[in-house]
Scaffold this motif. Structure first.
Motif, PDB file in Angstrom:
ATOM      1  N   MET A   1     -42.261  68.954 -55.745  1.00  0.00           N
ATOM      2  CA  MET A   1     -41.574  68.746 -54.451  1.00  0.00           C
ATOM      3  C   MET A   1     -42.048  69.825 -53.458  1.00  0.00           C
ATOM      4  O   MET A   1     -42.066  70.990 -53.770  1.00  0.00           O
ATOM      5  N   THR A   2     -42.464  69.380 -52.274  1.00  0.00           N
ATOM      6  CA  THR A   2     -42.873  70.378 -51.277  1.00  0.00           C
ATOM      7  C   THR A   2     -41.705  70.617 -50.331  1.00  0.00           C
ATOM      8  O   THR A   2     -41.175  69.683 -49.743  1.00  0.00           O
ATOM      9  N   ARG A   3     -41.350  71.851 -50.236  1.00  0.00           N
ATOM     10  CA  ARG A   3     -40.292  72.208 -49.297  1.00  0.00           C
ATOM     11  C   ARG A   3     -40.970  72.881 -48.115  1.00  0.00           C
ATOM     12  O   ARG A   3     -41.855  73.706 -48.300  1.00  0.00           O
ATOM     13  N   GLN A   4     -40.516  72.528 -46.920  1.00  0.00           N
ATOM     14  CA  GLN A   4     -41.114  73.166 -45.744  1.00  0.00           C
ATOM     15  C   GLN A   4     -40.601  74.600 -45.645  1.00  0.00           C
ATOM     16  O   GLN A   4     -39.403  74.837 -45.790  1.00  0.00           O
ATOM     17  N   PHE A   5     -41.496  75.537 -45.385  1.00  0.00           N
ATOM     18  CA  PHE A   5     -41.070  76.936 -45.255  1.00  0.00           C
ATOM     19  C   PHE A   5     -40.078  77.087 -44.094  1.00  0.00           C
ATOM     20  O   PHE A   5     -40.212  76.423 -43.061  1.00  0.00           O
ATOM     21  N   LEU A   6     -39.156  77.991 -44.280  1.00  0.00           N
ATOM     22  CA  LEU A   6     -38.270  78.409 -43.187  1.00  0.00           C
ATOM     23  C   LEU A   6     -38.473  79.916 -42.997  1.00  0.00           C
ATOM     24  O   LEU A   6     -38.278  80.691 -43.932  1.00  0.00           O
TER      25      LEU A   6
ATOM     26  N   THR B   1     -27.850  68.898 -59.271  1.00  0.00           N
ATOM     27  CA  THR B   1     -28.823  68.118 -60.052  1.00  0.00           C
ATOM     28  C   THR B   1     -30.188  68.782 -59.886  1.00  0.00           C
ATOM     29  O   THR B   1     -30.383  69.608 -58.977  1.00  0.00           O
ATOM     30  N   ASP B   2     -31.124  68.381 -60.721  1.00  0.00           N
ATOM     31  CA  ASP B   2     -32.485  68.919 -60.600  1.00  0.00           C
ATOM     32  C   ASP B   2     -33.062  68.613 -59.223  1.00  0.00           C
ATOM     33  O   ASP B   2     -33.736  69.441 -58.615  1.00  0.00           O
ATOM     34  N   GLU B   3     -32.786  67.397 -58.731  1.00  0.00           N
ATOM     35  CA  GLU B   3     -33.346  66.987 -57.428  1.00  0.00           C
ATOM     36  C   GLU B   3     -32.784  67.862 -56.307  1.00  0.00           C
ATOM     37  O   GLU B   3     -33.509  68.315 -55.429  1.00  0.00           O
ATOM     38  N   ILE B   4     -31.479  68.079 -56.354  1.00  0.00           N
ATOM     39  CA  ILE B   4     -30.867  68.912 -55.305  1.00  0.00           C
ATOM     40  C   ILE B   4     -31.426  70.328 -55.390  1.00  0.00           C
ATOM     41  O   ILE B   4     -31.826  70.918 -54.385  1.00  0.00           O
ATOM     42  N   ALA B   5     -31.496  70.856 -56.597  1.00  0.00           N
ATOM     43  CA  ALA B   5     -32.021  72.225 -56.765  1.00  0.00           C
ATOM     44  C   ALA B   5     -33.445  72.310 -56.235  1.00  0.00           C
ATOM     45  O   ALA B   5     -33.823  73.295 -55.598  1.00  0.00           O
ATOM     46  N   ALA B   6     -34.207  71.258 -56.484  1.00  0.00           N
ATOM     47  CA  ALA B   6     -35.612  71.280 -56.052  1.00  0.00           C
ATOM     48  C   ALA B   6     -35.729  71.189 -54.538  1.00  0.00           C
ATOM     49  O   ALA B   6     -36.685  71.700 -53.945  1.00  0.00           O
ATOM     50  N   SER B   7     -34.756  70.562 -53.886  1.00  0.00           N
ATOM     51  CA  SER B   7     -34.903  70.381 -52.441  1.00  0.00           C
ATOM     52  C   SER B   7     -34.287  71.523 -51.625  1.00  0.00           C
ATOM     53  O   SER B   7     -34.601  71.674 -50.446  1.00  0.00           O
TER      54      SER B   7
END
Ligand code: PEP
Length: 256
Positions: free
Chosen positions: A1-6, A201-207
Motif C-alpha cells: 500500500m502506498t501512502r502519500q507522505f505528509l 484491521t490490517d487494511e486500516i493499519a496499512a492506510s
C-alpha cells in the motif's frame, strides 16, 4: 500500500501574524516549484491561523492548529474548541504533543477526549506519542508507546480512525538535535502499525499515516523517510525556515 507522505510543520510558540506572513510568503514562492505528490501542512499558533488560511487559499498547503479543548464551548478561559478551529478553515490539529503532556499536564485521557472531539468536527488529529530517554534506556519504550496509542484511540471507531494521523516523537529527540536512527524509527513505526492492526484491521493499519518527529532536518530526512513505515514528518525547528522545510518536502517528493 502506498501512502502519500505528509510533511507537517509545528511552529510551536513562534510566528505571530507578521512573522507568519513572511514565512508563508517564502514558503509559497519555493513550494510553487514543486509537484503536488506530497501533502504539506503548517501548524501556526492560534493567533496566526485565520491569516494563514486566507494566505494559503488557492495553494494546496493545509493549515492545522497545535491544540484544542475537548468541549465545544463554555467557561474555559483561554481555550479554543475544535468547532472554532474548523470554522477558521483548518483541517488538522496536533493532539498530545509531548510539550503539552509535559508542561500542561495532558494525560492520556485528555489526549483521547481531544482526539475524539477533533474527529467529531472533521479535523484530522495528529496524535503524538513517544517515550522519554529513561523509558527507552529501561526498555519500556514499546509498552509506553503502545499504551499511549491505545489510550488516545479509545472508543474511536473503525470509520473515524481513518482520518487520524499518528506521530511518533521520541521525547529525547525533540528540539535536541538528536534524532532516532532510521532503524529505531522504522522499528517503532512498525510496532505502532501492529498495534493499529490489532485494534482495527490490517487494511486500516496499512492506510493510516505514521509520521516521525524529532529533529528531522534536510540532512537526515532522506534516510528517515526512506523507511517502509515512515509516512512523513512532524517538523519543529526546520519548519521555521522556508528553505529547510521546502528541502524536506522536496526529499519526500523525490521518494514518492
Ligand atoms: C516537534 O515539535 O514536534 C518537533 C519534532 O520538533 P523538532 O523538529 O524541533 O525536534
Amino acid at each position: 500500500m502506498t501512502r502519500q507522505f505528509l510533511i507537517a510543520g509545528n511552529w510551536k510558540m513562534n510566528c505571530g501574524p507578521a512573522d507568519a506572513a513572511e514565512l508563508l510568503e517564502n514558503l509559497k514562492k519555493q513550494k510553487q516549484e514543486l509537484a503536488d505528490v506530497v501533502d504539506v501542512l503548517v501548524c501556526p499558533p492560534f493567533v496566526s491561523l485565520s491569516m494563514s488560511v486566507n494566505y494559503l487559499h488557492e495553494t494546496d498547503i493545509q493549515v492545522g492548529a497545535q491544540n484544542l479543548h475537548f468541549e465545544d464551548e463554555g467557561a474555559y478561559t483561554g481555550e479554543v474548541s475544535a468547532r472554532m478551529i474548523a470554522e477558521s478553515g483548518c483541517n488538522y490539529v496536533i493532539v498530545g504533543h509531548s510539550e503539552r503532556r509535559q508542561y500542561f499536564g495532558e494525560t492520556d485521557e485528555i489526549v483521547n477526549r481531544k482526539a475524539r472531539k477533533a474527529l467529531e468536527h472533521r479535523l484530522a488529529p495528529v496524535i503524538c506519542v513517544g517515550e522519554s530517554l529513561d523509558q527507552r534506556k529501561n526498555e519500556k519504550h514499546h509498552s509506553v508507546v503502545e499504551e499511549q496509542v491505545k489510550a488516545a484511540l479509545n472508543e474511536v471507531g473503525h470509520s473515524e480512525v481513518l482520518d487520524a494521523v499518528i506521530a511518533y516523537e521520541p521525547i529525547w529527540a525533540i528540539g535536541t538535535g538528536e534524532t532516532a536512527t532510521p532503524g529505531q524509527a522504522q522499528e517503532m513505526h512498525a510496532h505502532i502499525r501492529t498495534i493499529l492492526a490489532e485494534m482495527y484491521t490490517d487494511e486500516i493499519a496499512a492506510s493510516l499515516r505514521i509520521l516521525y518527529g524529532g529533529s528531522m532536518k534536510p540532512h537526515n530526512a532522506e534516510e528517515l523517510l526512506s523507511q517502509d513505515d515512515v509516512d512523513g514528518g512532524l517538523i519543529g525547528g526546520a519548519s521555521l525556515k522556508a528553505e529547510s522545510f521546502t528541502e524536506i518536502i522536496t526529499i519526500a517528493e523525490n521518494l514518492s
